[in-house]
Write an enzyme that holds these catalytic residues in place. Sequence first.
Site, PDB file in Angstrom:
ATOM      1  N   CYS A  66       0.842  -1.201   0.000  1.00 17.39           N
ATOM      2  CA  CYS A  66       0.000   0.000   0.000  1.00 17.39           C
ATOM      3  C   CYS A  66       0.875   1.249   0.000  1.00 17.39           C
ATOM      4  CB  CYS A  66      -0.920   0.002   1.218  1.00 17.39           C
ATOM      5  SG  CYS A  66      -2.029   1.427   1.235  1.00 17.39           S
ATOM      6  N   CYS A  70       0.331   4.932   6.965  1.00 20.57           N
ATOM      7  CA  CYS A  70      -0.340   4.819   8.273  1.00 20.57           C
ATOM      8  C   CYS A  70       0.596   4.072   9.241  1.00 20.57           C
ATOM      9  CB  CYS A  70      -1.661   4.096   8.120  1.00 20.57           C
ATOM     10  SG  CYS A  70      -2.656   4.749   6.745  1.00 20.57           S
ATOM     11  N   CYS A  73       0.293   0.356  10.409  1.00 18.82           N
ATOM     12  CA  CYS A  73      -0.172  -0.653   9.458  1.00 18.82           C
ATOM     13  C   CYS A  73       0.930  -1.558   8.918  1.00 18.82           C
ATOM     14  CB  CYS A  73      -0.903   0.020   8.308  1.00 18.82           C
ATOM     15  SG  CYS A  73      -1.704  -1.189   7.229  1.00 18.82           S
ATOM     16  N   CYS A 110     -16.591  -9.125   6.119  1.00 18.38           N
ATOM     17  CA  CYS A 110     -15.948  -7.815   5.931  1.00 18.38           C
ATOM     18  C   CYS A 110     -14.667  -7.998   5.130  1.00 18.38           C
ATOM     19  CB  CYS A 110     -15.584  -7.207   7.281  1.00 18.38           C
ATOM     20  SG  CYS A 110     -16.973  -7.123   8.420  1.00 18.38           S
ATOM     21  N   CYS A 141     -19.582  -6.183   3.983  1.00 16.11           N
ATOM     22  CA  CYS A 141     -18.891  -4.940   4.359  1.00 16.11           C
ATOM     23  C   CYS A 141     -17.573  -4.907   3.604  1.00 16.11           C
ATOM     24  CB  CYS A 141     -18.629  -4.920   5.866  1.00 16.11           C
ATOM     25  SG  CYS A 141     -17.724  -3.448   6.405  1.00 16.11           S
ATOM     26  N   ARG A 273     -18.034  -2.369  18.392  1.00 15.28           N
ATOM     27  CA  ARG A 273     -17.290  -3.615  18.185  1.00 15.28           C
ATOM     28  C   ARG A 273     -15.972  -3.630  18.935  1.00 15.28           C
ATOM     29  NH1 ARG A 273     -16.753  -4.165  12.619  1.00 15.28           N
ATOM     30  NH2 ARG A 273     -18.912  -4.859  12.699  1.00 15.28           N
TER      31      ARG A 273
HETATM   32  N1  SAM Z   1      -6.755   0.623   3.266  1.00 12.92           N
HETATM   33  C1  SAM Z   1      -8.018   0.880   3.816  1.00 12.92           C
HETATM   34  C2  SAM Z   1      -7.998   2.041   4.795  1.00 12.92           C
HETATM   35  O1  SAM Z   1      -6.947   2.334   5.331  1.00 12.92           O
HETATM   36  O2  SAM Z   1      -9.050   2.643   5.012  1.00 12.92           O
HETATM   37  C3  SAM Z   1      -8.656  -0.323   4.473  1.00 12.92           C
HETATM   38  C4  SAM Z   1      -7.829  -1.265   5.302  1.00 12.92           C
HETATM   39  S1  SAM Z   1      -7.199  -0.614   6.808  1.00 12.92           S
HETATM   40  C5  SAM Z   1      -6.054  -1.851   7.241  1.00 12.92           C
HETATM   41  C6  SAM Z   1      -8.573  -0.692   7.920  1.00 12.92           C
HETATM   42  C7  SAM Z   1      -8.395  -0.232   9.326  1.00 12.92           C
HETATM   43  O3  SAM Z   1      -7.802  -1.248  10.093  1.00 12.92           O
HETATM   44  C8  SAM Z   1      -7.537   0.975   9.602  1.00 12.92           C
HETATM   45  O4  SAM Z   1      -8.170   2.181   9.344  1.00 12.92           O
HETATM   46  C9  SAM Z   1      -7.235   0.823  11.086  1.00 12.92           C
HETATM   47  O5  SAM Z   1      -8.218   1.468  11.859  1.00 12.92           O
HETATM   48  C10 SAM Z   1      -7.315  -0.692  11.292  1.00 12.92           C
HETATM   49  N2  SAM Z   1      -5.965  -1.223  11.566  1.00 12.92           N
HETATM   50  C11 SAM Z   1      -5.005  -1.451  10.640  1.00 12.92           C
HETATM   51  N3  SAM Z   1      -3.877  -1.909  11.229  1.00 12.92           N
HETATM   52  C12 SAM Z   1      -4.131  -1.975  12.550  1.00 12.92           C
HETATM   53  C13 SAM Z   1      -3.351  -2.356  13.683  1.00 12.92           C
HETATM   54  N4  SAM Z   1      -2.082  -2.738  13.571  1.00 12.92           N
HETATM   55  N5  SAM Z   1      -3.930  -2.321  14.902  1.00 12.92           N
HETATM   56  C14 SAM Z   1      -5.217  -1.911  15.022  1.00 12.92           C
HETATM   57  N6  SAM Z   1      -5.986  -1.531  13.995  1.00 12.92           N
HETATM   58  C15 SAM Z   1      -5.460  -1.551  12.779  1.00 12.92           C
HETATM   59 FE1  SF4 Z   2      -2.815   1.391   3.356  1.00 12.96          FE
HETATM   60 FE2  SF4 Z   2      -2.752   0.290   5.768  1.00 12.96          FE
HETATM   61 FE3  SF4 Z   2      -3.137   2.919   5.530  1.00 12.96          FE
HETATM   62 FE4  SF4 Z   2      -5.094   1.196   4.753  1.00 12.96          FE
HETATM   63  S1  SF4 Z   2      -4.318   1.492   6.849  1.00 12.96           S
HETATM   64  S2  SF4 Z   2      -4.325   3.018   3.654  1.00 12.96           S
HETATM   65  S3  SF4 Z   2      -3.827  -0.502   4.021  1.00 12.96           S
HETATM   66  S4  SF4 Z   2      -1.270   1.785   4.942  1.00 12.96           S
END
Ligand code: SAM
Ligand code: SF4
Length: 327
Positions: A66, A70, A73, A110, A141, A273
């Site tokens: 990606c 973030c 992530c 989801c 979802c 949740r």
């Molecule tokens: N890429 C899309 C986005 O960022 O909106 C969808 C996937 S993203 C992984 C979905 C959500 O998962 C993130 O917004 C975050 O809130 C949650 N998430 C991702 N990694 C996480 C982590 N290590 N611990 C807790 N929540 C996490």
């Molecule tokens: Fe990409 Fe992870 Fe951010 Fe979603 S949360 S936009 S998968 S870096």
Amino acid sequence: MDSMFQENSLSEQPDVRHDWDFDEVIELLNRPLFDLIFTAQGIHRTYFNPNQVQLSTLLNIKTGACSQDCAYCSQSVRFDTGLKPQPLMEREAVVAAAKQAKANGATRFCMGAAWRSPKPKDFDKVLDIVKAVKALGLETCMTLGMLDAEQAQQLKKAGLDYYNHNLDTSAAYYKHIVSTHTYQERLDTLANVRTANLKVCCGGIIGMGESLEDRSALLQTLANLPQHPESVPINQLVRVAGTPLADTKEIDPFDMVRCIAVARILMPASYIRLSAGRAEMSDELQALCFLAGANSIFYGEKLLTTGNQACEPDRQLFNRLGIFSDL
Ligand code: SAM
Ligand code: SF4
Ligand code: DTB
């Protein structure tokens, strides 16, 4: 089942407020824990059957690589987390996983994709996947990153029920977590999702080094959206090796209980949740989270890329607590 508990459509009820003050939310977060849980549980009982928990199963339909940064992530191309990228899954493989989730007792499936936003070249395939999963009789979802108005409408037309897009943290703390897109862009996506008449799944993450004020501002922002999200995931940060947040200090487990209780009070008719982080939680802590008003979980051995509490221990915990799911 008592029909009173079935009528939780979020048709705006008189005591569902959208004008929460920052100070009111801070006061709730700071209350003695038992007072806070007592209030939350009372509200929970007015709106829901307190012994029922909704089960959603996750599948990552496109993994890693990606472009976004973030900090929490595992799927960002910028961090070396050892994750092997995988292209968008084929429809039949997604359907097979959805059938299994349904057989295990989940009512919602989801699907997540590691995208900033869906690209036109993938979108028809995504729509096909929605149609096929919906045809199994599951709620659907998706969480695919940012959506424009047109994409949201197309997903709705294909049969999507919910769209997940989290605010993650407060507007003020967001810049310490993500630099590649803005908080306002996330709010814009949520507005596009609402306008398309999709149900909204929107929450955040606790344990990223944020302050009490940041938690308060996140919860206040969620509660003051024009309509409350039907589903509010409260995630505890899963500290993934290789991400900038890998060594973040562990939170006090009761802080998770507090955030859930406050979410329940602020958004009384929404499903709250208990989301990521359950694999690290004791049964007793999870029970406290349910007592504080959580009534939905991610159910299945995996979240997106990390482990979750397995189905069998979940079934045992539900039995011990007298909790039933939608089955
Ligand atoms: N890429 C899309 C986005 O960022 O909106 C969808 C996937 S993203 C992984 C979905 C959500 O998962 C993130 O917004 C975050 O809130 C949650 N998430 C991702 N990694 C996480 C982590 N290590 N611990 C807790 N929540 C996490
Ligand atoms: Fe990409 Fe992870 Fe951010 Fe979603 S949360 S936009 S998968 S870096
Ligand atoms: C949400 O709020 N939490 C889920 C889902 N929505 C997409 C994701 C949790 C991800 C946890 C880390 C991982 O498995 O990669």
